[in-house]
Design a protein around this motif. Sequence first.
Motif, PDB file in Angstrom:
ATOM      1  N   THR A 271       0.756  -1.387   0.117  1.00 23.96           N
ATOM      2  CA  THR A 271       0.023   0.199  -0.015  1.00 23.96           C
ATOM      3  C   THR A 271       0.959   1.107   0.028  1.00 23.96           C
ATOM      4  N   PRO A 272       0.178   2.476  -0.328  1.00 18.41           N
ATOM      5  CA  PRO A 272       0.980   3.522  -0.446  1.00 18.41           C
ATOM      6  C   PRO A 272       1.853   3.909   1.052  1.00 18.41           C
ATOM      7  N   GLU A 273       1.049   3.621   2.079  1.00 23.38           N
ATOM      8  CA  GLU A 273       1.459   3.587   3.461  1.00 23.38           C
ATOM      9  C   GLU A 273       2.714   3.229   3.845  1.00 23.38           C
ATOM     10  N   GLN A 274       3.066   2.053   3.011  1.00 20.72           N
ATOM     11  CA  GLN A 274       4.115   1.062   2.995  1.00 20.72           C
ATOM     12  C   GLN A 274       5.270   1.464   2.475  1.00 20.72           C
ATOM     13  N   VAL A 275       5.242   2.512   1.767  1.00 25.85           N
ATOM     14  CA  VAL A 275       6.352   2.898   0.910  1.00 25.85           C
ATOM     15  C   VAL A 275       6.865   4.341   1.281  1.00 25.85           C
ATOM     16  N   VAL A 276       8.215   4.455   1.140  1.00 23.32           N
ATOM     17  CA  VAL A 276       8.711   5.841   1.861  1.00 23.32           C
ATOM     18  C   VAL A 276       9.196   6.228   0.431  1.00 23.32           C
ATOM     19  N   ILE A 277       8.793   7.625   0.231  1.00 21.30           N
ATOM     20  CA  ILE A 277       9.373   8.405  -0.961  1.00 21.30           C
ATOM     21  C   ILE A 277       9.632   9.708  -0.667  1.00 21.30           C
ATOM     22  N   ASN A 278      10.996  10.216  -0.836  1.00 21.50           N
ATOM     23  CA  ASN A 278      11.285  11.390  -0.429  1.00 21.50           C
ATOM     24  C   ASN A 278      11.974  12.133  -1.971  1.00 21.50           C
ATOM     25  N   ILE A 279      11.789  11.381  -2.767  1.00 24.03           N
ATOM     26  CA  ILE A 279      12.482  12.050  -4.169  1.00 24.03           C
ATOM     27  C   ILE A 279      12.215  13.546  -4.425  1.00 24.03           C
ATOM     28  N   GLU A 280      11.213  13.835  -3.939  1.00 16.89           N
ATOM     29  CA  GLU A 280      10.828  15.227  -4.532  1.00 16.89           C
ATOM     30  C   GLU A 280      11.886  16.288  -3.807  1.00 16.89           C
ATOM     31  N   LYS A 281      12.402  16.096  -2.677  1.00 16.48           N
ATOM     32  CA  LYS A 281      13.449  16.591  -1.814  1.00 16.48           C
ATOM     33  C   LYS A 281      14.955  16.800  -2.564  1.00 16.48           C
ATOM     34  N   TYR A 282      15.316  15.507  -2.620  1.00 19.76           N
ATOM     35  CA  TYR A 282      16.594  15.262  -3.075  1.00 19.76           C
ATOM     36  C   TYR A 282      17.037  14.789  -4.340  1.00 19.76           C
ATOM     37  N   GLY A 283      16.019  14.309  -5.201  1.00 20.14           N
ATOM     38  CA  GLY A 283      16.371  13.721  -6.745  1.00 20.14           C
ATOM     39  C   GLY A 283      16.894  12.676  -6.247  1.00 20.14           C
TER      40      GLY A 283
END
Length: 329
Positions: A271-283
Amino acid sequence: MRNVKISAIGTYVPPRVLTNVDLEKMVDTTNEWILERTGIRERHIADPDTATSDLAVEAAKSALAQRGLDPAELDAILLCTVTPDHFFPSTACLVQHRLGAKRAWGFDLIAACSSFVYGLTTGAHLVGAGTHSKVLVIGADTMSRIIDYTDRATCVLFGDGAGAMLIEPAEDGEPGFVGFRNEIDGSGGDYLKMPAGGSRLPPSHETIDQRLHFVKQDGQAVFKFAVRRMHEISADLLKQTNTSAADVKVMIPHQANLRIINATADRLGLTPEQVVINIEKYGNTTAATIPLATMDAIQDGRLKKGDLVLFSAVGAGFTVGANLWRWAL
Ligand code: UT7
């Protein structure tokens, strides 16, 4: 193999931020195209006098401070990077000296975007074998040094940063290392590379004129391989360790493209809650994406002691890797 755990984490990014709007002024691109095709909004870029060892030392110091550990107690430093300060001495040597890690040996580990996963696996086995007690795995890359800021196909993707995790022995039954699966498919070597500068194509006026000291990528070929193999290797590791997708608290994937991450998560049934995404901040910070995303997951309260965490990556080579850990912090 004795049980081992990740006992500290530290991260560092250089302060300067390069936004998509800044890039619009440098190459023929738009904020909308970058966001839609990659998920990236901004990335951090090192100043000209900052090198990979500088980023690595900051991340390492932060991890050691969290644990209250004297650097002289470290047994080994594994420095994961494709942008070392020099070919040699290794960046591990520079960092060992700067930290004052007097007893540590170590080396640079080159596996591009999979290198932090390979580093964790290697560190787990050094400690697991009983021959080492404190191994610091550092992922640090100054991608801005090898990016062509006239090439819109690559310059929007990458950023600079560093992260470090300390691996130590754990008691039986304590949260720790669960399993790994790492692979190489060297047939993909030409799809993502820095062509010149090594023994195949040493630096010359021609290599500089032809801009061969920069990252070159066949984006679509890498994309297709990454979507397929990041899912397959993660699924294989879950099967190998008798783990279901529902058991995983969070997947922390390498952050190269939001669409790759979402496709992998979908195929794994996360589920989306299980996936960590921070690409928007760091590339894409290459070796640093996984520790940077792990730090964000901790700070957001999404990763806690005892949680099962899946690290997963695909990188140039092609290199592919997945690690499963029970988080011990
Ligand atoms: O971390 C290591 C692993 N690396 C990766 O996982 C990267 C994998 N690849 C990707 O993430 C994607 O392939 C990219 C983000 C690099 C490119 O996205 P894409 O959807 O595959 O785009 P494309 O290369 O097929 O290009 C589509 C169009 C082209 O124009 P035409 O030929 O359709 O007219 C490109 O010239 O987009 C154009 N384009 C851009 N337009 C605006 C390429 N880069 C840009 C840009 N801004 N920055």
